[in-house]
Scaffold this motif. Sequence first.
Motif, short mmCIF file in Angstrom:
data_model
loop_
_atom_site.label_atom_id
_atom_site.label_comp_id
_atom_site.label_asym_id
_atom_site.label_seq_id
_atom_site.Cartn_x
_atom_site.Cartn_y
_atom_site.Cartn_z
N ILE A 311 -6.72 -4.46 -2.35
CA ILE A 311 -8.15 -4.35 -2.01
C ILE A 311 -9.00 -4.36 -3.27
O ILE A 311 -10.00 -5.09 -3.36
N VAL A 312 -8.63 -3.55 -4.25
CA VAL A 312 -9.39 -3.50 -5.51
C VAL A 312 -9.38 -4.86 -6.19
O VAL A 312 -10.41 -5.33 -6.70
N ASN A 313 -8.25 -5.53 -6.16
CA ASN A 313 -8.13 -6.84 -6.80
C ASN A 313 -9.11 -7.85 -6.21
O ASN A 313 -9.85 -8.53 -6.93
N ASP A 323 -21.05 -6.08 1.32
CA ASP A 323 -20.49 -4.76 1.06
C ASP A 323 -19.96 -4.06 2.30
O ASP A 323 -19.53 -2.91 2.24
N THR A 324 -19.99 -4.77 3.45
CA THR A 324 -19.40 -4.20 4.65
C THR A 324 -17.88 -4.27 4.55
O THR A 324 -17.33 -5.07 3.81
N LEU A 325 -17.22 -3.41 5.29
CA LEU A 325 -15.76 -3.41 5.29
C LEU A 325 -15.26 -4.66 6.00
O LEU A 325 -15.67 -4.97 7.12
N ILE A 331 -7.33 -3.41 8.25
CA ILE A 331 -5.89 -3.43 8.49
C ILE A 331 -5.16 -2.62 7.42
O ILE A 331 -4.30 -1.78 7.72
N LEU A 332 -5.51 -2.85 6.16
CA LEU A 332 -4.82 -2.19 5.05
C LEU A 332 -5.13 -0.70 4.98
O LEU A 332 -4.25 0.11 4.70
N PRO A 439 -20.63 0.40 2.21
CA PRO A 439 -19.66 0.81 3.25
C PRO A 439 -18.21 0.65 2.85
O PRO A 439 -17.38 1.51 3.14
N TYR A 440 -17.86 -0.43 2.14
CA TYR A 440 -16.45 -0.62 1.80
C TYR A 440 -15.99 0.44 0.80
O TYR A 440 -14.85 0.93 0.86
#
Length: 454
Positions: A311-313, A323-325, A331-332, A439-440
């Motif tokens: 996710i960070v990558n 910036d929304t999820l 899933i992750l 949000p993310y």
Amino acid sequence: MSYFLWIEDFESSPKITATEVFGGLNIDDLQFADHKQELKRNLKAHGIYIELSFQDGLGFIRQNLGNIDYIILDIDLAAYSKGDVINADVLALLETFQDYKKPEDETENEQLLNRELANLKTLAGFYLYTELVVELGFPKQHILFCSNHGENTRETQKAFKSAKIASPKIYEKSAPEVQKWVKNCYENPYSRLRRGIIEGCQFAKNLPIDRLYFNEYTKGNESVQPEDIYNYLEVLENFLPLLESANKKALYKLFIRTLSHEWEAAKNIRRDENKKDTVLAWIMRNTRHWITHNSNLFGQLDEKIVAYLFIVNLRTMFNSDDDTLQGYEMILLNLFADKALSESEFKEKSIPVSDAYLALKNIVLDEKKNDTNIQDAFYFNELANNLQLSKSSRRNDTELFMKLLYQMFWLTTSNPYVDTKNRKLLEIKFGNFNYTEKPYLFELARHIYNRSFP
């Protein structure tokens, strides 16, 4: 979640049948509609794809199998749905396996075709299973046979015996083993991780090329070309096999080595006022350093840390301007659900960044006394990196460094500064970072909090 293909023609109530099979999942009962098309729409939102005939199921298998993790087959299926016409694939199957030959007389052909389609109906599950396992190499462990037509089980078993293929066990849809299998598959950590990575790579590949932010970190060095990034995502997308490896931890280590490879060139990581969370790139930069110089450190990875780094990558490599999820992140992050904080719990939590900083600082200072050639530093990510690159025995402490990778999320985004009135160590303070602003970030923060500060 894991993604399912369910091939079922619903000769009885769709609502009852779907509840028997998927009722063990955390799905609102209202989603189990009694109308086939409505049920199909509702369950797709939960990663469950329904095909209503042999023909449609065969088409999905041949065209979209990469979108699926597990398959549930009925043994008794209508050849095609009402309103459709038989297609060339089904006709070819009848010709190959049932010796169907079209007569010149149309009336005779209609009668013959109806007989052959009736025979196909009783063997539909067998044909789909052999297509999957024999022709396409889909793992049989990821297929469940279930049917309420016990009278046709014998024909299916005879077909397997004639083909010299071991017959899989066939369950009634109401059997408790069915819901148990579905629930175990749906929540399987490896499958969830693999599906999230696939969906994330597909998401990134569809972003406009001007959203590639990675070259901002490589200024002064050679830029990464769009085709290189596309190939990189292709490798990641296809890295984890569908069938879970007996030695998956070794596979995870290789995945992280591949995931972090590009960050060798990233030497210009700084705070961007328009995208302040880009400092999270230090997480990937340090990961690249550590796995290159001490691969043993990554020998005990679990699905959670792999999901977190993935996710960070993607978030730091691409400027998605959203910036929304994202779906793949949902899933992750479900992998962390057992220890995730609720939204209200997280908003009430204090974030112990000072304690984390001082704990690492004291480790470095203690090790420095032992003459391990360790270098002191001001920033948290530099302290962690210096400890890892030193001769200290602590550099092999896997538990410590996995925790540091999580803590870097908080410590790189919280701005450290020295109180000008008193420059003692205890007077290093941190500016507040608003994790609810995006949000993310908020979702990531509340899910990893307990992994960061155990």
